[in-house]
Design an enzyme around this catalytic site. Structure first.
Site, PDB file in Angstrom:
ATOM      1  N   SER A 169       0.828  -1.205   0.000  1.00  0.00           N
ATOM      2  CA  SER A 169       0.000   0.000   0.000  1.00  0.00           C
ATOM      3  C   SER A 169       0.866   1.260   0.000  1.00  0.00           C
ATOM      4  O   SER A 169       1.624   1.482  -0.920  1.00  0.00           O
ATOM      5  CB  SER A 169      -0.962  -0.033   1.187  1.00  0.00           C
ATOM      6  OG  SER A 169      -1.880   1.019   1.106  1.00  0.00           O
ATOM      7  N   ASP A 186      -2.328   6.541  -4.082  1.00  0.00           N
ATOM      8  CA  ASP A 186      -1.179   5.861  -3.476  1.00  0.00           C
ATOM      9  C   ASP A 186      -0.674   4.733  -4.385  1.00  0.00           C
ATOM     10  O   ASP A 186      -1.264   4.476  -5.443  1.00  0.00           O
ATOM     11  CB  ASP A 186      -1.539   5.362  -2.081  1.00  0.00           C
ATOM     12  CG  ASP A 186      -2.517   4.206  -2.068  1.00  0.00           C
ATOM     13  OD1 ASP A 186      -3.195   3.980  -3.080  1.00  0.00           O
ATOM     14  OD2 ASP A 186      -2.609   3.524  -1.031  1.00  0.00           O
ATOM     15  N   ASP A 189      -0.792   1.518  -4.669  1.00  0.00           N
ATOM     16  CA  ASP A 189      -1.692   0.474  -5.192  1.00  0.00           C
ATOM     17  C   ASP A 189      -3.058   1.032  -5.563  1.00  0.00           C
ATOM     18  O   ASP A 189      -3.988   0.284  -5.849  1.00  0.00           O
ATOM     19  CB  ASP A 189      -1.824  -0.700  -4.225  1.00  0.00           C
ATOM     20  CG  ASP A 189      -2.503  -0.334  -2.920  1.00  0.00           C
ATOM     21  OD1 ASP A 189      -2.289   0.794  -2.437  1.00  0.00           O
ATOM     22  OD2 ASP A 189      -3.235  -1.173  -2.361  1.00  0.00           O
ATOM     23  N   ASP A 241      -5.641   2.428  -4.135  1.00  0.00           N
ATOM     24  CA  ASP A 241      -6.912   2.241  -3.445  1.00  0.00           C
ATOM     25  C   ASP A 241      -7.251   3.448  -2.570  1.00  0.00           C
ATOM     26  O   ASP A 241      -8.358   3.571  -2.071  1.00  0.00           O
ATOM     27  CB  ASP A 241      -6.936   0.943  -2.632  1.00  0.00           C
ATOM     28  CG  ASP A 241      -5.866   0.875  -1.556  1.00  0.00           C
ATOM     29  OD1 ASP A 241      -5.008   1.788  -1.489  1.00  0.00           O
ATOM     30  OD2 ASP A 241      -5.865  -0.104  -0.783  1.00  0.00           O
TER      31      ASP A 241
END
Length: 571
Positions: A143, A300, A302, A304
């Site tokens: 993340s 960010d 990834d 999400d």
């Protein structure tokens, strides 16, 4: 656990990755370094695995990924007999390698692996699980953690991150396996030829974007709004799909931060690629000032989570918290859908327990039911699933958590920066056509509902000693709850680990109807609140502070006092 014996076993058997071999040799005379890497394995939990890249059972590497995947494969075979698993990855160091290693293990166990050809946002992985009829999913990502981290999120057949029960069962399977002797592995190229590993077809991403676009509130509003947006994917997975959806909905002026456009696991220009942090937005803010942009949009690694900054009248830029973005989106979606007649009967908005309480007032205004859940978007996903099981998924309107994660629609079961980016630009376009900026909108929300200041404090505890200290702090708070915070009497305490909420004024207790979680919540006179919770993904304890004032200055003063008092417990 005899960490030195495990280290010696790795010296003998972990010979495939030259970097790991070199690292193991370099620490041979450093007992502390050996201990830190081998004293305990990375625990497989509801967030899967997450850790620093490197050699050892307490690090992220090919052997730990294979080991975890063999445990997942055993779990799948016991529960389903067989099935398919979708796997994707972000831009982090070794993410593509870990994706391939996971696929090799699954294929060797007779479980089909669908893999993405290139990096994709985490919500796409959630979508793939359900779209392809998979029994599980794997997203290789850490993340928004710093570059030295990587991780492995596991998803169930519902497209949500695994529940506590399922994750516990996978962990038990992992624990029963020898990392080197019990892991099955096949040749990647051969598995591609025989179809046991298959690349996801491009048409799937088109279908995902069509689902995203179904969640427009005012379709077409972006066209002609003359909204100038700077976008940064922070060297992550959002670049292609976020830009595609913005183009599709009519955004005509999107400027991309070139230094952060392409994948870069070193995050050279943003060492902490967390869009909640001002430091991560620095390059994007430079572009905003150079181009006189209305809005900065940052996803960010990834993709999400998404954060924003908006231009003030004096040309400077205001940064928004996840709570503020969520409040503006909630107000925008409920107001516009009610006006357009597209709001369902008995609509539902979902937020986590640490997310701003201002949503209670907004939902009350629009006769919308508000559901609270534990921290972690899987709990929002579970609420959507229960609605779907009753044929009522259309009642779900919006859900979010304070850490910049948002979802409209039920097409995925995780937070989605792609749909959130679309809705943020739509919202900004809608208000710009009325001569208003997002600065005007958040000020109007505070003026109408009261000034709710939400602040999160992070306290880091690295290494083996850090984990022990975190546990000791939580035990200490449970043994001796504060009687007052910042001069305000504590009137109620909620322990989500014991499921007991206590009214300290009356002595009455009630059961908390949520899953068990290591969270303590203290509410004071005046409605102020401090919630203490160890992070599920990083070695830190978080304190979530809510201060309610009639002005920003008053709320800030209360926040500072609460922060000083609560910080003392974490030393």
């Amino acid at each position: 656990m005899d960490y030195m014996n495990i280290y010696n076993e790795w010296i003998e058997k972990a010979t495939e990755d030259p970097q790991l071999v070199q690292e193991l040799a370099a620490i041979k005379d450093d007992n502390d370094a050996i201990y830190d890497r081998f004293y305990t394995p990375l625990k497989f939990g509801t967030a899967g695995l997450r850790g620093v890249l490197g050699a050892g059972i307490n690090r992220m590497n090919i052997y730990v990924v294979r080991h975890a995947t063999q445990g997942l494969a055993n779990y799948i075979k016991k529960k389903y007999g067989t099935g398919a698993v979708a796997i994707s990855h972000d831009s982090r160091i070794n993410s593509d390698l870990f994706k391939i290693e996971a696929a090799r293990v699954l294929a060797a166990n007779g479980i089909k692996a669908y893999i993405t050809e290139e990096l994709e946002p985490t919500p796409v992985l959630s979508y793939l699980v359900r779209h392809l009829g998979c029994v599980a999913g794997i997203m290789v990502t850490a993340s928004h953690n710093p570059a030295k981290y990587n991780g492995y999120k596991a998803y169930g057949e519902d497209g949500c991150q695994m529940t506590d029960v399922a994750a516990g069962m996978v962990f038990d399977e992992i624990q029963s396996l020898d990392m080197f002797e019990d892991v099955k592995l096949c040749d990647f190229d051969e598995a591609l030829k025989d179809g046991s590993i298959e690349y996801v077809k491009d048409a799937v991403y088109d279908s995902y974007l069509e689902e995203v676009k179904k969640n427009q509130v005012n379709a077409g509003i972006c066209k002609g709004a003359d909204l100038k947006v700077v976008y940064t994917p922070l060297n992550g997975a959002g670049n292609k799909l976020v830009r595609r959806v913005l183009s599709d909905v009519g955004m005509e002026n999107v400027i991309v931060v070139k230094e952060q456009e392409n994948p870069d696991g070193n995050f050279t220009t943003c060492p902490f690629p967390n869009p909640e942090l001002k430091e991560a937005l620095a390059k994007g803010l430079e572009y905003c000032e150079e181009n006189d942009a209305d809005l900065l949009l940052a996803t960010d690694p990834d993709s999400d989570r998404v954060s924003i900054a908006a231009k003030r009248k004096d040309g400077t830029y205001r940064l928004y918290t996840g709570n503020e973005i969520g409040a503006m989106l909630t107000e925008y979606i409920l107001k516009c859908r009610k006006s357009l007649g597209t709001l369902p009967e008995a609509p539902i908005v979902v937020k986590t327990i640490v997310t701003t309480k201002i949503i209670e007032a907004i939902c009350k205004k629009y006769d919308c039911e508000l559901k609270n859940c534990l921290t972690g978007f899987k709990y929002i996903g579970e609420i959507i699933l229960r609605l779907e099981q009753k044929g009522e998924e259309d009642r779900y309107v919006f859900g979010f958590e304070e850490s910049c994660g948002y979802l409209a629609g039920s097409y995925v079961r995780d937070k989605d920066a792609v749909v959130a980016s679309m809705l943020i630009c739509e919202m900004a376009s809608y208000y710009k056509k009325q001569g208003k900026s997002l600065v005007d909108i958040i000020d109007g929300i505070y003026e109408e509902y009261g000034y709710y200041l939400n602040t999160t404090l992070d306290f880091y505890f690295e290494g083996a000693e850090g984990m022990q200290k975190m546990a000791g702090i939580m035990d200490g708070l449970r043994g001796s709850a504060p009687a007052d915070i910042a001069g305000y009497k504590v009137v109620s305490v909620a322990d989500y680990d014991t499921h007991i909420a206590t009214d300290l004024l009356t002595g009455k207790t009630e059961k908390i109807d949520l899953p068990k979680s290591n969270v303590l919540s203290y509410t004071t006179e005046g409605g102020h609140c401090a919630i203490v919770r160890p992070s599920g993904t990083e070695p830190k304890i978080k304190i979530y502070i809510t201060a309610i004032g009639s002005t920003a200055d008053e709320a800030k003063a209360i926040t500072d006092k609460i922060a000083a008092d609560m910080s003392a417990y974490l030393k």
